[in-house]
Design a protein around this motif. Structure first.
Motif, short mmCIF file in Angstrom:
data_model
loop_
_atom_site.label_atom_id
_atom_site.label_comp_id
_atom_site.label_asym_id
_atom_site.label_seq_id
_atom_site.Cartn_x
_atom_site.Cartn_y
_atom_site.Cartn_z
N LEU A 1 9.68 15.37 10.29
CA LEU A 1 8.79 15.98 11.26
C LEU A 1 7.35 15.97 10.76
O LEU A 1 7.09 16.40 9.63
N PRO A 2 6.42 15.51 11.58
CA PRO A 2 5.02 15.59 11.19
C PRO A 2 4.60 17.05 11.01
O PRO A 2 5.03 17.92 11.78
N CYS B 1 0.62 8.67 14.64
CA CYS B 1 1.79 7.79 14.80
C CYS B 1 1.89 7.23 16.21
O CYS B 1 2.92 6.67 16.59
N ARG B 2 0.85 7.40 17.00
CA ARG B 2 0.77 6.94 18.40
C ARG B 2 1.64 7.77 19.34
O ARG B 2 1.91 7.34 20.47
N ALA B 3 2.10 8.94 18.90
CA ALA B 3 2.79 9.85 19.79
C ALA B 3 1.77 10.76 20.46
O ALA B 3 0.69 11.01 19.91
N ASP C 1 5.20 6.53 7.03
CA ASP C 1 6.00 7.60 6.43
C ASP C 1 6.81 8.40 7.44
O ASP C 1 7.87 8.92 7.10
N TYR C 2 6.31 8.51 8.65
CA TYR C 2 6.90 9.46 9.59
C TYR C 2 7.72 8.84 10.71
O TYR C 2 8.63 9.48 11.22
N LEU C 3 7.41 7.60 11.11
CA LEU C 3 8.01 7.07 12.33
C LEU C 3 9.13 6.09 12.03
O LEU C 3 8.97 5.15 11.26
N GLY C 4 10.28 6.34 12.64
CA GLY C 4 11.40 5.42 12.57
C GLY C 4 11.65 4.79 13.93
O GLY C 4 11.04 5.16 14.93
#
Length: 248
Positions: A146-147, A156-158, A236-239
């Motif tokens: 989780l960010p 992360c482009r969210a 690091d954060y996005l899968g």
């Protein structure tokens, strides 16, 4: 009718418009145990690599639909290159609300669940085209962790942290919709790097070839920020993964 121009430019050299390598795409096709003659419907088919390579490797047939005129033309060219143009077809169209005239053995939306207004809506849409005993394929981002802030999520482009789920929660969400997860294939850091970093060379060369284009400023701004943003946040954060589902 088309997708935003920045994607047509930055991903114009991509065969696969998601963080899968050709090897991972081939592994997924093998894992699904596709039978010769099976029909695959692909909403948001991009440049057609999934349909074309699986038609070659597994003797399936398929229909792909995509809003990008460029990607649709590339898909047709790829089908001809791989000798499968008699088994697959590509339509330049908006896949929103599309229901196939005949039931498919596999109904897929890999990386474009905006087509159905999100995961649940896309699954509901795909299910209308799926035959008895068939597979749904959903390609979707998830949080590797989780960010800590909304700023990181946006890096992360969210739009926000709430846009994506952690992987266990995403799998659990499929269950709440009444589906078993029967297979999955996840991007790794190397395949993410190949997807993201390949855009940078494409944009740099486009800028060199189109210095007077009115859109050059937007491409320049994207190239100025994308590498650091990806290294600082997305890596690091996005899968991302593709999940095969069957109704319970």
């Amino acid at each position: 009718m088309d997708i935003p121009r920045i994607f047509n430019i930055s991903e114009s050299a991509h065969r696969i418009h998601n963080p899968f390598t050709p090897e991972k795409l081939a592994m997924l096709g093998a894992a699904l145990r596709l039978k010769p003659g099976a029909h695959l419907l692909d909403l948001g088919s991009g440049s057609g690599e999934m349909l074309c390579s699986w038609a070659r490797d597994h003797a399936i047939t398929g229909t792909g639909i995509d809003m990008s005129a460029l990607f649709s033309a590339q898909a047709q060219a790829r089908a001809e290159e791989l000798g499968v143009s008699d088994r697959v077809q590509f339509l330049h169209a908006d896949a929103t609300g599309y229901v196939a005239p005949e039931k498919a053995d596999v109904a897929a939306c890999v990386g474009a669940t905006w087509i159905g207004g999100g995961i649940a809506g896309t699954i509901a849409l795909l299910s209308q085209s799926l035959g008895e005993g068939g597979l749904l394929l959903i390609g979707e981002p998830f949080w590797r962790k989780l960010p800590p802030t909304e700023e990181v999520a946006q890096g992360c482009r969210a739009g926000s942290i709430a846009d994506f789920l952690l992987l266990p929660d995403l799998i659990g969400f499929f269950a709440t919709l009444g589906y078993d997860v029967v297979e999955m294939m996840l991007a790794d850091q190397d395949s993410w790097d190949r997807y993201e970093a390949a855009k940078w060379l494409t944009m740099r060369r486009w800028l060199a070839e189109n210095p007077a284009d009115a859109f050059a400023g937007e491409v320049r701004a994207e190239l100025d920020t994308a590498p650091e943003r990806y290294a600082r946040y997305g890596r690091d954060y996005l899968g991302w993964g593709v999940f095969a589902l069957m109704p319970r």
